[in-house]
Scaffold this motif. Structure first.
Motif, short mmCIF file in Angstrom:
data_model
loop_
_atom_site.label_atom_id
_atom_site.label_comp_id
_atom_site.label_asym_id
_atom_site.label_seq_id
_atom_site.Cartn_x
_atom_site.Cartn_y
_atom_site.Cartn_z
N UNK A 49 -23.83 45.40 22.54
CA UNK A 49 -24.11 45.72 21.51
C UNK A 49 -25.78 45.65 21.01
N UNK A 50 -26.05 46.11 20.14
CA UNK A 50 -27.38 46.19 19.90
C UNK A 50 -28.13 44.89 19.84
N UNK A 51 -27.51 43.91 19.23
CA UNK A 51 -28.23 42.47 19.34
C UNK A 51 -28.59 42.28 20.89
N UNK A 71 -30.82 42.40 12.29
CA UNK A 71 -31.28 44.00 12.05
C UNK A 71 -31.82 44.37 10.83
N UNK A 73 -33.61 47.78 9.50
CA UNK A 73 -33.49 49.00 8.97
C UNK A 73 -33.50 50.13 10.18
N UNK A 92 -35.41 45.76 14.64
CA UNK A 92 -34.91 44.39 14.49
C UNK A 92 -36.07 43.46 14.28
N UNK A 161 -44.32 36.86 -5.78
CA UNK A 161 -43.37 36.70 -4.88
C UNK A 161 -43.35 37.20 -3.52
N UNK A 164 -41.69 40.16 -1.61
CA UNK A 164 -41.75 41.62 -1.94
C UNK A 164 -42.88 42.31 -1.06
N UNK A 288 -22.50 26.47 10.73
CA UNK A 288 -21.81 26.32 9.45
C UNK A 288 -22.43 27.08 8.35
N UNK A 289 -23.79 26.76 8.40
CA UNK A 289 -24.56 27.27 7.27
C UNK A 289 -25.27 28.55 7.72
N UNK A 291 -25.07 31.19 7.23
CA UNK A 291 -25.14 32.22 6.12
C UNK A 291 -25.39 31.73 4.56
N UNK A 292 -25.27 30.33 4.64
CA UNK A 292 -24.86 29.75 3.28
C UNK A 292 -25.80 28.70 3.21
#
Lengths: 302, 302
Positions: A49-51, A71, A73, A92, A161, A164, A288-289, A291-292
């Motif tokens: 895989x790329x990772x 990843x 762009x 990456x 911000x 940005x 668990x987290x 992503x969240x």
DNA sequence: GAGTAAATGCTGAGAGTGAGCATAACACTC
DNA sequence: GAGTGTTATGCTCACTCTCAGCATTTACTC
């Protein structure tokens, strides 16, 4: 879609890595050479895989393992590279914990000085340059430029911000204030160190992404030692965000994140003041987290 | 990094597009064939940029021009595709305004039924399947699975977050509840239509990205006719988010977005009730705010 | 006239955030 | 061993945002 291109299936592909670590003097990325360039390697067929590819070649080059990989762009535009045909560059972001005083590390704010607002850096020069750029056109176009300038650089009532960073880089590039590739140009110290090709843009992309991730994923801990004080954690967050944060509010937020960190029980003496409790990241919550719902504060600056 | 791979510079590369439009029955993506597959085309050397390539081949295939284009992710893992060597797939999200009743459009919620919560769809079946999956292991692993289930599906006190569509897909995939590639499998209607290879995952990626973009960029307007009522705008937002929003709050937010939309002056008659004011998107603000500060509400559902 | 959908105005609960004051506990100096 | 500087920690308050309702008006369709 028909394949009417001239070379239907022949592309060189490379991995480009923004390997970041945070040391005493702030965030730094792996970069070497003159002009500075990011570590890159041709995509190999022996990685599943790329990772995996990124991790492997970061380990080869630095001896450090990457804790977090994401990843960024994929660039494949013509006009990149050295003219020997199109190269697909998959970039990456990788986080690690390394000593950034070694020469192969380049300070992120050496490359993008305006992104560090911790010590009220006088980036006023760039703002002025931008003003001139705004005034370079008339009418609606001028208003558009003006709006972008205000939005991105937190002028007037707009907040600054941190995430940005990429858009700010692109604006400065459009305005001719920062240069890509080391062409001879009237480069001021305030506009930062130049890198090869579009590598500095990739660094800006990485910084943007890192700052965003900070807000909703427990990525900071990849940059922290196993145990740390809340003060140290705050320092790292501030270094990445390029902004100071309110100390009391910071601890409130960290502590109220349900079981994100836990005290180890011992104290950190000798810091010149009251000893601080040491904490440890609860790695259990990572899966668990991942992503969240783990937000550390990146404040909107005034 | 040394090039120790066996085929240093030979990769096939393709563009894969998630072309989305919103019609009467919600969001839909271009997909055709059996099994359904996304439009894809080999990367051609005669396009200056990837974006341009995506736009060109979307125009060829559909006759529609894409209003908004964004890179999603680049896949290049082994084990994808048909075994004829590694293919680098660069996926893009593109928005357009098209009649989605034509057969080449597949409803997004036919593919990912659980993502539509507007009519209190009884996705309870999947939640139950997940419960079984959680109970499939013991100890800490079970707790981790349980946490992920609750976080992602808004169970207990956790909110449902529309933009986590990709993570939900990945969880369901790990749990064996949705299948990739049309293998023979106990596929229930609740688990949605299967697509070729990992194409459904790419759709989930696109939906996630679209829902995120909704919150801070004026992308909805790419999916709207030139003039529209706030009710229609709300319908489209709800369709994308897969969630109902509070009407009064929605209007308040849209209106207080400084000059994001402006009334055209005329009314929309014949909707069965009081005629609604028609609005037009102020395209002038697009350049300025393309990246910043245009938030339409995606509520956290209960 | 009944029904319906949209516009409009208002309100209050609650969470979250930004910013400050006050106290605690150490190291160091005199 | 009292004073000073420094960092850690605890607490409070004002303010903004958001969610979620209630109520009324408008003007069309049937």
């Amino acid at each position: 879609m028909s394949t009417s291109g001239r070379q239907p299936g022949a592309f060189r592909a490379e991995l480009v890595a923004v390997v970041a670590s945070v040391g005493e003097d702030g965030p730094a990325v792996l970069a070497s050479g003159d002009p500075l360039q990011l570590p890159a390697g041709e995509l190999r067929a022996d990685h599943d895989s790329l990772q995996e590819g990124v991790r492997a070649f970061a380990a080869e080059q630095t001896g450090h393992t990457l804790g977090y990989v994401e990843q960024l762009y994929t660039f494949a535009d013509l006009g990149r590279g050295d003219g020997t045909g199109r190269v697909i560059s998959i970039s990456y972001l990788g986080l690690t914990r390394a000593d950034t005083t070694a020469p192969e590390w380049a300070g992120a704010y050496t490359l993008l000085p305006w992104e560090d607002r911790r010590s009220v850096g006088t980036e006023q020069v760039l703002i002025d340059d931008l003003s001139r750029w705004v005034r370079g056109v008339r009418g609606a176009a001028r208003e558009a430029r003006q709006e972008r300038r205000e939005h991105l650089f937190g002028i007037g009532s707009m907040p600054w911000r941190p995430e940005l960073a990429l858009q700010r880089y692109e604006l400065l590039w459009e305005a001719g204030i920062v240069a890509e590739s080391p062409r001879a140009s009237a480069v001021r110290p305030e506009s930062g160190a130049v890198m090869l090709h579009d590598h500095r843009r990739i660094v800006a992309t990485g910084l943007s992404r890192l700052r965003s991730a900070l807000q909703y994923r427990p990525v900071v801990f990849e940059l922290m030692p196993p145990t740390f004080t809340l003060g140290q954690l705050q320092d790292v967050v501030e270094a990445i965000a390029g902004q100071d944060v309110h100390k009391q509010n910071f601890r409130r937020l960290v502590e109220q994140q349900h079981q994100l960190v836990e005290p180890t029980g011992d104290l950190s003496h000798g810091t010149g003041g009251r000893p601080a409790r040491r904490y440890r990241f609860r790695r259990e919550v990572f899966a668990e987290r991942a992503q969240v719902g783990t937000k550390l504060p990146i404040p909107r600056g005034r």
